[in-house]
Design a protein around this motif. Sequence first.
Motif, PDB file in Angstrom:
ATOM      1  N   MET A   1       0.906  -1.078  -0.024  1.00  0.00           N
ATOM      2  CA  MET A   1      -0.059  -0.125  -0.141  1.00  0.00           C
ATOM      3  C   MET A   1       0.801   1.076  -0.089  1.00  0.00           C
ATOM      4  O   MET A   1       0.544   2.358  -0.708  1.00  0.00           O
ATOM      5  N   PHE A   2       2.056   1.171   0.802  1.00  0.00           N
ATOM      6  CA  PHE A   2       2.770   2.416   0.829  1.00  0.00           C
ATOM      7  C   PHE A   2       4.396   1.936   0.435  1.00  0.00           C
ATOM      8  O   PHE A   2       4.748   2.868  -0.680  1.00  0.00           O
ATOM      9  N   ASP A   9       5.956  -1.921   5.033  1.00  0.00           N
ATOM     10  CA  ASP A   9       4.624  -1.571   4.744  1.00  0.00           C
ATOM     11  C   ASP A   9       3.658  -1.466   5.812  1.00  0.00           C
ATOM     12  O   ASP A   9       2.781  -0.932   5.963  1.00  0.00           O
ATOM     13  N   ARG A  13       1.517   1.435   7.335  1.00  0.00           N
ATOM     14  CA  ARG A  13       0.160   1.278   7.134  1.00  0.00           C
ATOM     15  C   ARG A  13      -0.532   1.496   8.471  1.00  0.00           C
ATOM     16  O   ARG A  13      -1.490   2.414   8.742  1.00  0.00           O
ATOM     17  N   LEU A  17      -2.280   5.109   8.864  1.00  0.00           N
ATOM     18  CA  LEU A  17      -3.927   4.829   8.585  1.00  0.00           C
ATOM     19  C   LEU A  17      -4.267   5.464  10.138  1.00  0.00           C
ATOM     20  O   LEU A  17      -5.487   5.908   9.882  1.00  0.00           O
ATOM     21  N   SER A  61      -7.175  -1.429   7.573  1.00  0.00           N
ATOM     22  CA  SER A  61      -7.373  -1.420   6.369  1.00  0.00           C
ATOM     23  C   SER A  61      -5.959  -1.958   5.477  1.00  0.00           C
ATOM     24  O   SER A  61      -4.804  -1.506   5.824  1.00  0.00           O
ATOM     25  N   THR A  62      -6.328  -2.761   4.402  1.00  0.00           N
ATOM     26  CA  THR A  62      -5.473  -3.368   3.687  1.00  0.00           C
ATOM     27  C   THR A  62      -5.300  -2.697   2.217  1.00  0.00           C
ATOM     28  O   THR A  62      -4.354  -2.813   1.319  1.00  0.00           O
ATOM     29  N   ASN A  63      -6.314  -1.907   1.986  1.00  0.00           N
ATOM     30  CA  ASN A  63      -6.221  -1.079   0.938  1.00  0.00           C
ATOM     31  C   ASN A  63      -7.046   0.167   1.060  1.00  0.00           C
ATOM     32  O   ASN A  63      -7.829   0.533   1.913  1.00  0.00           O
ATOM     33  N   TRP A  64      -6.857   1.076   0.113  1.00  0.00           N
ATOM     34  CA  TRP A  64      -7.760   2.450   0.380  1.00  0.00           C
ATOM     35  C   TRP A  64      -9.119   2.163   0.223  1.00  0.00           C
ATOM     36  O   TRP A  64      -9.902   3.026   0.945  1.00  0.00           O
TER      37      TRP A  64
END
Length: 172
Positions: A1-2, A9, A13, A17, A61-64
């Motif tokens: 994600m990053f 990550d 994250r 987040l 969260s693992t994605n936006w």
Amino acid sequence: MFVDGATLDLVLRGLLLTALAMGWVVLLTRVNGLRSFSKMTNFDFVMTVAMGSLLAGASQSTNWDAFIQAGLAMAALFAVQYSAARLRRSSDKFEAMMQNTPIVLMRDGIILEDALRHTRVARSDLIAKLREANVLDFSQVRAVILETTGDISVLHGSDCSQDVLQGTTYIE
């Protein structure tokens, strides 16, 4: 994600987040007002628990898409709370539907056993609350009320105005 590294990550994250989600909650709270996390009603309690769950979900969260969904759910929860509070203020019927009635558990030094049974409050819990309120003798107690939030209020002293007991229920 990053970043590409899995461990880095994961750390980034979690930190970023969480910071973003916390900032979003603070912003929503500022917009909605001080009452956002009060404990005035059952609905407020549910709001607080749900917001904690959504904040945890956003932080993990693992994605936006998942992060944005949690953020939108937080905003929706604040909007529902705001709407419910407005409706409660403007409609006695809605107020009665949303709110439990405070119940008197003890009056003028006498424990109301039927009220304890009805509310499933143990006599020992009531006495513990009396000790917390520095009651030295039952005769000092004007009223003990199980509030709509589940808190127990202990009123003691020489006199208790009927205005203070307004809206409470007696079970005898």
